[in-house]
Motif scaffolding. Structure first.
Motif, PDB file in Angstrom:
ATOM      1  N   LEU A 257     -24.181 -24.280   5.220  1.00  0.00           N
ATOM      2  CA  LEU A 257     -24.052 -23.659   3.900  1.00  0.00           C
ATOM      3  C   LEU A 257     -23.247 -22.365   4.011  1.00  0.00           C
ATOM      4  O   LEU A 257     -22.353 -22.091   3.199  1.00  0.00           O
ATOM      5  N   THR A 258     -23.555 -21.568   5.043  1.00  0.00           N
ATOM      6  CA  THR A 258     -22.796 -20.342   5.289  1.00  0.00           C
ATOM      7  C   THR A 258     -21.366 -20.655   5.705  1.00  0.00           C
ATOM      8  O   THR A 258     -20.412 -19.976   5.299  1.00  0.00           O
ATOM      9  N   ALA A 259     -21.199 -21.702   6.534  1.00  0.00           N
ATOM     10  CA  ALA A 259     -19.858 -22.078   6.999  1.00  0.00           C
ATOM     11  C   ALA A 259     -18.939 -22.412   5.832  1.00  0.00           C
ATOM     12  O   ALA A 259     -17.758 -22.044   5.831  1.00  0.00           O
ATOM     13  N   TYR A 260     -19.476 -23.113   4.832  1.00  0.00           N
ATOM     14  CA  TYR A 260     -18.665 -23.516   3.688  1.00  0.00           C
ATOM     15  C   TYR A 260     -18.421 -22.369   2.704  1.00  0.00           C
ATOM     16  O   TYR A 260     -17.357 -22.285   2.084  1.00  0.00           O
ATOM     17  N   ALA A 261     -19.424 -21.489   2.544  1.00  0.00           N
ATOM     18  CA  ALA A 261     -19.388 -20.526   1.442  1.00  0.00           C
ATOM     19  C   ALA A 261     -18.931 -19.127   1.832  1.00  0.00           C
ATOM     20  O   ALA A 261     -18.437 -18.379   0.985  1.00  0.00           O
ATOM     21  N   LYS A 262     -19.076 -18.735   3.113  1.00  0.00           N
ATOM     22  CA  LYS A 262     -18.868 -17.331   3.481  1.00  0.00           C
ATOM     23  C   LYS A 262     -17.425 -16.879   3.306  1.00  0.00           C
ATOM     24  O   LYS A 262     -17.170 -15.814   2.724  1.00  0.00           O
ATOM     25  N   VAL A 263     -16.458 -17.646   3.798  1.00  0.00           N
ATOM     26  CA  VAL A 263     -15.056 -17.226   3.695  1.00  0.00           C
ATOM     27  C   VAL A 263     -14.607 -17.148   2.229  1.00  0.00           C
ATOM     28  O   VAL A 263     -14.006 -16.138   1.821  1.00  0.00           O
ATOM     29  N   PRO A 264     -14.882 -18.170   1.392  1.00  0.00           N
ATOM     30  CA  PRO A 264     -14.512 -18.034  -0.029  1.00  0.00           C
ATOM     31  C   PRO A 264     -15.190 -16.844  -0.704  1.00  0.00           C
ATOM     32  O   PRO A 264     -14.569 -16.164  -1.531  1.00  0.00           O
ATOM     33  N   MET A 265     -16.456 -16.564  -0.341  1.00  0.00           N
ATOM     34  CA  MET A 265     -17.152 -15.433  -0.949  1.00  0.00           C
ATOM     35  C   MET A 265     -16.493 -14.115  -0.562  1.00  0.00           C
ATOM     36  O   MET A 265     -16.273 -13.239  -1.400  1.00  0.00           O
ATOM     37  N   GLN A 266     -16.144 -13.958   0.728  1.00  0.00           N
ATOM     38  CA  GLN A 266     -15.489 -12.735   1.165  1.00  0.00           C
ATOM     39  C   GLN A 266     -14.114 -12.590   0.536  1.00  0.00           C
ATOM     40  O   GLN A 266     -13.699 -11.486   0.168  1.00  0.00           O
ATOM     41  N   PHE A 267     -13.391 -13.704   0.407  1.00  0.00           N
ATOM     42  CA  PHE A 267     -12.075 -13.668  -0.237  1.00  0.00           C
ATOM     43  C   PHE A 267     -12.228 -13.201  -1.685  1.00  0.00           C
ATOM     44  O   PHE A 267     -11.431 -12.383  -2.172  1.00  0.00           O
ATOM     45  N   PHE A 268     -13.238 -13.698  -2.377  1.00  0.00           N
ATOM     46  CA  PHE A 268     -13.473 -13.318  -3.769  1.00  0.00           C
ATOM     47  C   PHE A 268     -13.801 -11.834  -3.879  1.00  0.00           C
ATOM     48  O   PHE A 268     -13.294 -11.140  -4.784  1.00  0.00           O
ATOM     49  N   ILE A 269     -14.624 -11.311  -2.974  1.00  0.00           N
ATOM     50  CA  ILE A 269     -15.002  -9.898  -3.023  1.00  0.00           C
ATOM     51  C   ILE A 269     -13.793  -9.012  -2.748  1.00  0.00           C
ATOM     52  O   ILE A 269     -13.597  -7.979  -3.396  1.00  0.00           O
ATOM     53  N   LEU A 270     -12.953  -9.411  -1.793  1.00  0.00           N
ATOM     54  CA  LEU A 270     -11.734  -8.661  -1.514  1.00  0.00           C
ATOM     55  C   LEU A 270     -10.777  -8.715  -2.707  1.00  0.00           C
ATOM     56  O   LEU A 270     -10.138  -7.710  -3.051  1.00  0.00           O
ATOM     57  N   LEU A 271     -10.677  -9.887  -3.344  1.00  0.00           N
ATOM     58  CA  LEU A 271      -9.832 -10.003  -4.531  1.00  0.00           C
ATOM     59  C   LEU A 271     -10.361  -9.112  -5.654  1.00  0.00           C
ATOM     60  O   LEU A 271      -9.573  -8.541  -6.419  1.00  0.00           O
ATOM     61  N   LEU A 272     -11.683  -8.963  -5.736  1.00  0.00           N
ATOM     62  CA  LEU A 272     -12.269  -8.042  -6.709  1.00  0.00           C
ATOM     63  C   LEU A 272     -11.797  -6.618  -6.446  1.00  0.00           C
ATOM     64  O   LEU A 272     -11.458  -5.880  -7.387  1.00  0.00           O
ATOM     65  N   GLY A 273     -11.738  -6.216  -5.152  1.00  0.00           N
ATOM     66  CA  GLY A 273     -11.228  -4.889  -4.819  1.00  0.00           C
ATOM     67  C   GLY A 273      -9.772  -4.713  -5.217  1.00  0.00           C
ATOM     68  O   GLY A 273      -9.368  -3.647  -5.709  1.00  0.00           O
ATOM     69  N   VAL A 274      -8.965  -5.749  -5.011  1.00  0.00           N
ATOM     70  CA  VAL A 274      -7.555  -5.700  -5.405  1.00  0.00           C
ATOM     71  C   VAL A 274      -7.425  -5.605  -6.925  1.00  0.00           C
ATOM     72  O   VAL A 274      -6.609  -4.836  -7.459  1.00  0.00           O
ATOM     73  N   MET A 275      -8.241  -6.389  -7.639  1.00  0.00           N
ATOM     74  CA  MET A 275      -8.210  -6.334  -9.103  1.00  0.00           C
ATOM     75  C   MET A 275      -8.646  -4.963  -9.616  1.00  0.00           C
ATOM     76  O   MET A 275      -8.154  -4.492 -10.651  1.00  0.00           O
TER      77      MET A 275
END
Length: 575
Positions: free
Chosen positions: A273-291
């Motif tokens: 579950l972590t393997a599938y979700a962790k990278v997309p979640m971190q990408f989303f949080i970083l994109l939030l910082g960029v936004m």
């Protein structure tokens, strides 16, 4: 915050205490208290694994890194899917077969008591140090959000986490982690949608990405192989692989989550579950910082996101402050106009003008931070204040309380897991092992609760004494990198070096720790080409940079432990 926000926050904290402590009645045995009788569903264990790592540090630090720099930090997590597959193949079946309480019990059978105690002791030291940071770091920004003294926010976080973890045990921890993860994700998604909604109509999401790309904020991959760079593909795939395998495969805070499941299959599902979700979640949080960065192009933002203190003290500082703020306001307005023109025309000349005005504004912002540092006589950075500033000034009343609750949830979900893991190692690997199994179940459950309270009080006390950190998420990874590689090396000797001895493993472990210390203090002068070693209390000249960045300390530690362990074991077996 308004009284509505306070009401939402207090209700959430009260529910967390109730939800965590109500499972205490099911923890009347040591296995129930520490492992929930190995009966937790895989999805709950998996969400708990994610919640433990996705702390308030993720909320505050990751968005700040993306705002100030770019999205390359996501490369740190590229190794997670590979690490999870590795752990599922080799470590999960091994731990399940042993039916142990801690990750370090298995070391004694092959390598003896000294190796087990040394390895588990390193865990206690590393997580004990990190726990103070995990409490202190979000407390600084929560004190800003709540308008409360720093000591009060530290005590609120420390006391609440200690209370429900002491009473509820691991079942209470996992039970609250699931809800806390939901609140965290709601806060992130809501803020992302709010930023999108507040963008000018002529900009929109597509225009925001265009502007961010023009400033290289969307850079996520760096293919250059450079040991002195913190984040590139190679450090993310190779160096971070060692970090992630050790963290999820040998760190008790994570191992204990999948030890609470009832089978190898469910333990693997919780990790995947972590393997599938962790990278997309971190990408989303970083994109939030960029936004957030694009958002503040079109909306007012201070030159420094910190509180108004310190104020200029001398006449010269007053004049410098006025000049810097005037320069900042002028550049901010010019950047806004250039951004709108760049989005509408999308040609090279308008894009270049936008980039130049952005550089001018950031030059003024850097000057303001430098002036604050001069006044404070200390290093000043506002990375951890950016997201909280947005929450306080742009999020609607009522939702502020819920998002602040999400930050509390993120902090609590990491603290409770570490408290429970520290207790398990203290009781099983040290107290119970050294005095012998001479007491009944009720005694050990009572002792476990006492030890949980001790670690909670110690971590809260250390947080009260701790200074503010520059980048809280990097600091935690740096602390871990001092220990994780060496501990992983011991497990490699255990699983794949059949002739490894206890002496070899112990000497290898100590050698690995020493090598990590040496390489961490090794600096390079690019001008002269010289390498120099500086002790922690030494002043490092500005011309010197780290010879290798902290992620690479993990494979260094692992390699030294395995090599030294094999050599010492060969000599020992020969004798």
């Amino acid at each position: 915050m308004s009284w509505i926000d306070w009401l939402v926050l207090i209700a959430f904290l009260a529910y967390t205490i109730w939800d965590g402590t109500r499972r205490g009645k099911d923890s009347d045995t040591i296995e129930g208290y520490l492992l929930a009788n190995r009966s937790m569903p895989w999805w709950a264990a998996g969400l708990s694994v994610m919640a433990t790592q996705a702390s308030a540090i993720t909320f505050i630090g990751t968005t700040g890194i993306a705002y100030v720099e770019d999205m390359r930090f996501v490369q740190t997590y590229l190794a997670i899917p590979f690490a999870m597959i590795f752990i599922c193949m080799f470590l999960v079946p091994f731990f399940n077969k042993m039916q142990n309480f801690t990750a370090y019990e298995v070391l004694e059978e092959r390598f003896g008591l000294k190796t087990r105690l040394t390895t588990s002791g390193l865990f206690l030291i590393s997580r004990g140090l990190a726990l103070g940071v995990v409490i202190a770091a979000p407390s600084y920004v929560l004190s800003l959000l709540l308008g409360l003294p720093l000591n009060i926010t530290i005590l609120i976080i420390g006391i609440i986490a200690t209370l429900y973890t002491t009473v509820g045990g691991i079942a209470g921890v996992i039970n609250t982690d699931v809800k806390q993860m939901i609140v965290m994700m709601f806060g992130l998604v809501f803020c992302f949608g709010l930023i999108w909604m507040y963008l000018p109509e002529e900009v929109g999401f597509d225009g925001a990405l265009y502007l961010a790309g023009s400033l290289d904020k969307l850079t996520a991959l760096d293919l250059n192989f450079d040991l002195t760079e913190k984040y590139n593909v190679w450090s993310g795939v190779i160096a971070a692989f060692f970090l992630m395998v050790s963290y999820f495969g040998t760190d008790q805070t994570q191992v204990q989550r999948y030890l609470t499941t009832d089978s190898v299959k469910n333990a693997r599902k919780s990790l995947l579950l972590t393997a599938y979700a962790k990278v997309p979640m971190q990408f989303f949080i970083l994109l939030l910082g960029v936004m957030l960065y694009v958002f503040f192009i079109f909306n007012s933002a201070p030159a420094s996101f910190r509180a108004s203190e310190p104020v200029a003290q001398t006449e010269q500082q007053v004049q410098s402050e006025q000049q810097i703020l005037q320069q900042y306001e002028t550049a901010h307005q010019a950047r806004k106009e250039a951004a709108l023109e760049a989005v509408q025309s999308r040609n090279e000349s308008t894009q270049q003008l936008f980039v130049e005005t952005d550089a001018e504004m950031n030059e003024a912002r850097d000057a303001e931070l430098a002036l604050q540092a001069e006044i404070r006589q200390a290093d000043v950075n506002d990375t951890n204040y950016i997201f909280p500033y947005f929450i306080l000034n742009y999020v609607p009343v009522g939702v502020i309380g819920l998002i602040v609750a999400g930050i509390f949830a993120a902090a609590l979900s990491s603290i409770d897991s570490e408290l429970n893991a520290l207790t398990t190692v203290s009781i099983v690997d040290w107290y119970q092992r050294l005095i012998g199994d001479v007491h009944d179940e009720a005694y050990y459950v009572k002792s476990s609760r006492g030890v949980t309270f001790f670690w909670g009080a110690l971590a809260t006390g250390s947080a009260l004494l701790m200074g503010e950190t520059r980048s809280i998420i990097e600091l935690v990874n740096q602390i871990g990198s001092y220990f994780y590689g060496s501990i992983l090396g011991v497990f490699i000797l255990l699983l794949w070096v059949k002739r490894a001895t206890g002496t070899g493993a112990l000497v290898g472990l100590l050698s690995g720790m020493l090598s990590v210390f040496i390489f961490d203090r090794l600096f390079y002068n690019a001008t002269s080409g010289d390498y120099s070693f500086f002790l922690p209390w030494s002043t490092v000249p500005e011309s010197y940079t780290k010879a290798i960045e902290f992620l690479w300390l993990n494979p260094v530690g692992t390699t030294v432990v395995v090599c030294v362990g094999v050599i010492i074991s060969f000599i020992h077996n020969k004798e």
